[in-house]
Design an enzyme around this catalytic site. Structure first.
Site, PDB file in Angstrom:
ATOM      1  N   GLY A  98     140.984  70.682  21.422  1.00 29.10           N
ATOM      2  CA  GLY A  98     140.930  69.715  20.333  1.00 29.10           C
ATOM      3  C   GLY A  98     139.570  69.080  20.119  1.00 29.10           C
ATOM      4  N   HIS A 105     131.818  62.748  24.326  1.00 26.89           N
ATOM      5  CA  HIS A 105     132.415  61.447  24.034  1.00 26.89           C
ATOM      6  C   HIS A 105     133.692  61.256  24.826  1.00 26.89           C
ATOM      7  CE1 HIS A 105     133.916  64.364  21.054  1.00 26.89           C
ATOM      8  NE2 HIS A 105     135.067  63.705  21.102  1.00 26.89           N
TER       9      HIS A 105
END
Ligand code: AMP
Ligand code: ZN
Length: 119
Positions: A98, A105
């Protein structure tokens, strides 16, 4: 050079201020800002200012900055007072998991019940 800003990277543009974001906290090495498409009452992204494509490449090249990202994730959770009820730190790594933005991050998610295992 490793860690240098990349011209086509969305999160490098948030670091430089070329793209606005709702920043909740900033340090010398990191920026934390609210996700534009929140999946929970608290959904903050913590990024290194330096460009690395994912958490693993960041950890190998800059272990102290990887630690800074984790430290900031906890700080943001405390700032949003979700540290008491619990929160999740997620690093999607690779498109199959995903990942859509290839600048490392951490997602910090909380403020609601979180299922395990995640989908
Ligand atoms: P990932 O799918 O793990 O790569 O996470 C990328 C995240 O960035 C997604 O949750 C998006 O909603 C979020 N996102 C994309 N563009 C922006 C933006 N301009 N400001 C804040 N968050 C963003
Ligand atoms: Zn970048």
């Amino acid at each position: 050079m490793a860690g240098e800003p990349q011209p086509d990277c969305l999160f490098c543009k948030i670091v430089s201020g070329d793209i606005p974001a709702t920043v909740v906290h900033e340090t010398e090495t990191t920026v934390a800002f609210r996700d534009i498409n929140p999946q929970a009452p608290t959904h903050v992204l913590v990024i290194p200012k330096a460009h690395y494509p994912d958490a693993q490449t960041l950890a190998v090249a800059e272990p102290q900055i990887a630690a800074d990202v984790l430290n900031e994730a906890g700080r943001v959770a405390a700032q949003d007072t979700i540290d008491g009820t619990g929160y999740r730190i997620v690093f999607n790594t690779g498109s199959g998991a995903g990942q859509t933005v290839f600048h490392a991050h951490a997602h910090v998610l909380g403020g609601r019940g979180l299922n395990w295992p995640p989908g």
